[in-house]
Design a protein around this motif. Structure first.
Motif, short mmCIF file in Angstrom:
data_model
loop_
_atom_site.label_atom_id
_atom_site.label_comp_id
_atom_site.label_asym_id
_atom_site.label_seq_id
_atom_site.Cartn_x
_atom_site.Cartn_y
_atom_site.Cartn_z
N LEU A 1 -35.43 141.71 115.44
CA LEU A 1 -34.15 141.16 115.86
C LEU A 1 -33.28 142.25 116.49
CD1 LEU A 1 -32.24 138.74 115.98
CD2 LEU A 1 -31.43 139.37 113.70
N ASP A 2 -33.22 143.42 115.86
CA ASP A 2 -32.44 144.52 116.42
C ASP A 2 -32.94 144.89 117.81
OD1 ASP A 2 -30.78 144.68 114.24
OD2 ASP A 2 -31.86 146.35 113.30
N ARG A 3 -34.27 144.98 117.96
CA ARG A 3 -34.85 145.34 119.26
C ARG A 3 -34.48 144.30 120.32
NH1 ARG A 3 -38.91 143.29 121.54
NH2 ARG A 3 -39.76 142.38 119.65
N ILE A 4 -34.60 143.02 119.98
CA ILE A 4 -34.28 141.95 120.92
C ILE A 4 -32.80 141.99 121.30
CG2 ILE A 4 -34.07 139.43 121.15
CD1 ILE A 4 -36.63 139.27 119.35
N MET A 5 -31.93 142.16 120.30
CA MET A 5 -30.49 142.15 120.57
C MET A 5 -30.05 143.37 121.37
SD MET A 5 -29.71 139.22 119.63
CE MET A 5 -28.00 139.35 120.13
N ILE B 1 -23.06 135.23 121.90
CA ILE B 1 -24.17 136.16 121.65
C ILE B 1 -24.46 136.22 120.15
CG2 ILE B 1 -24.83 138.60 121.69
CD1 ILE B 1 -23.71 138.73 124.52
N ASN B 2 -23.42 136.18 119.32
CA ASN B 2 -23.63 136.16 117.87
C ASN B 2 -24.37 134.89 117.44
OD1 ASN B 2 -22.40 138.62 117.46
ND2 ASN B 2 -20.40 137.74 117.03
N LEU B 3 -24.03 133.76 118.05
CA LEU B 3 -24.73 132.52 117.74
C LEU B 3 -26.19 132.60 118.20
CD1 LEU B 3 -22.03 129.86 118.66
CD2 LEU B 3 -22.82 130.49 116.38
N LEU B 4 -26.40 133.21 119.37
CA LEU B 4 -27.75 133.41 119.86
C LEU B 4 -28.54 134.29 118.90
CD1 LEU B 4 -29.88 133.09 122.11
CD2 LEU B 4 -28.85 135.08 123.23
N GLN B 5 -27.91 135.32 118.39
CA GLN B 5 -28.56 136.21 117.43
C GLN B 5 -28.97 135.44 116.18
OE1 GLN B 5 -26.43 139.80 116.49
NE2 GLN B 5 -27.75 140.30 114.79
N ASN B 6 -28.08 134.59 115.68
CA ASN B 6 -28.40 133.77 114.51
C ASN B 6 -29.60 132.86 114.79
OD1 ASN B 6 -26.31 134.88 113.05
ND2 ASN B 6 -24.90 133.19 113.44
N ALA B 7 -29.62 132.27 115.97
CA ALA B 7 -30.72 131.37 116.33
C ALA B 7 -32.04 132.14 116.44
CB ALA B 7 -30.40 130.66 117.64
N ILE B 8 -32.00 133.31 117.04
CA ILE B 8 -33.21 134.12 117.17
C ILE B 8 -33.71 134.55 115.79
CG2 ILE B 8 -34.13 136.32 118.01
CD1 ILE B 8 -32.26 135.98 120.46
N GLU B 9 -32.79 134.96 114.92
CA GLU B 9 -33.19 135.36 113.57
C GLU B 9 -33.84 134.19 112.83
OE1 GLU B 9 -31.52 137.33 109.43
OE2 GLU B 9 -30.10 136.85 111.01
N PHE B 10 -33.24 133.02 112.95
CA PHE B 10 -33.80 131.83 112.31
C PHE B 10 -35.21 131.56 112.84
CE2 PHE B 10 -34.51 127.22 112.16
CZ PHE B 10 -34.39 127.00 110.80
N ALA B 11 -35.38 131.65 114.16
CA ALA B 11 -36.69 131.41 114.77
C ALA B 11 -37.72 132.44 114.29
CB ALA B 11 -36.58 131.45 116.29
N LEU B 12 -37.32 133.70 114.19
CA LEU B 12 -38.24 134.73 113.71
C LEU B 12 -38.65 134.47 112.26
CD1 LEU B 12 -36.56 137.94 115.22
CD2 LEU B 12 -38.78 136.96 115.88
N ARG B 13 -37.68 134.09 111.42
CA ARG B 13 -37.97 133.82 110.01
C ARG B 13 -38.93 132.63 109.87
NH1 ARG B 13 -34.79 136.27 106.26
NH2 ARG B 13 -35.01 134.58 104.75
N GLU B 14 -38.63 131.55 110.58
CA GLU B 14 -39.46 130.35 110.48
C GLU B 14 -40.86 130.60 111.02
OE1 GLU B 14 -38.61 127.48 108.77
OE2 GLU B 14 -37.00 128.85 108.21
N THR B 15 -40.96 131.36 112.11
CA THR B 15 -42.27 131.70 112.67
C THR B 15 -43.07 132.53 111.68
OG1 THR B 15 -41.38 131.60 114.91
CG2 THR B 15 -43.46 132.80 114.61
N LYS B 16 -42.41 133.49 111.04
CA LYS B 16 -43.09 134.33 110.05
C LYS B 16 -43.61 133.46 108.90
CE LYS B 16 -43.02 138.58 109.52
NZ LYS B 16 -44.02 139.62 109.88
N LYS B 17 -42.80 132.52 108.42
CA LYS B 17 -43.22 131.63 107.34
C LYS B 17 -44.41 130.77 107.77
CE LYS B 17 -38.62 131.06 105.37
NZ LYS B 17 -37.53 130.09 105.16
#
Length: 145
Positions: free
Chosen positions: A88-92, A115-131
């Motif tokens: 997430l840090d790398r993407i942001m 951008i903060n909302l986009l960051q939240n959405a990306i983090e959510f997507a990363l977490r769900e993909t990992k699961k």
């Protein structure tokens, strides 16, 4: 307990002020106050999903459909969470750096709140993909016994 009470209860239990919660969600303190006072008729799904993530509960809990605040479906290890944070840090950094110019949507430059909302959405997507990948590629490792 209604949704307004649940939002306030979770915010206080996590030690956030209305302003801090607003910053995490890309919203004004006044919007958080309206949510907590029940003065908002319709809250967007994306706001509920982001709010649930920040308040460490499920959207179903906020909506009053579930009485348990946490979903207990988080199968992510500390290592997984560190990997997600690094990604997430790398993407942001890439998004904020703007080497190719600022980020636009419909011809309008995206502001910091978006951008903060986009960051939240990306983090959510990363977490769900990992699961999903843990279940897909290691189905027996993560089974409850």
């Amino acid at each position: 307990m209604n949704m307004a009470e649940r939002i306030k209860e979770r915010r206080i239990s996590l030690g956030f002020t209305q302003e801090e919660l607003g910053e995490k969600l890309g919203l004004q303190k006044s919007a958080i106050a309206k949510y907590e006072n029940g003065r908002v008729e319709n809250i967007k799904r994306s706001v509920i999903a982001n709010m649930a993530k920040v308040l460490e509960c499920s959207p179903a809990y906020l909506m009053g459909w579930d009485d348990t605040p946490s979903s207990n479906t988080d199968t992510l290890t500390d290592s997984d969470k560190r990997d997600i944070a690094k990604d997430l840090d790398r993407i942001m950094v890439e998004i904020r750096k703007g080497d190719d110019g600022p980020l636009y949507y419909n011809g309008v430059e995206i502001d910091n709140a978006s951008i903060n909302l986009l960051q939240n959405a990306i983090e959510f997507a990363l977490r769900e993909t990992k699961k999903e990948n843990k279940v897909k590629y290691n189905p027996n490792k993560n089974k409850s016994r």
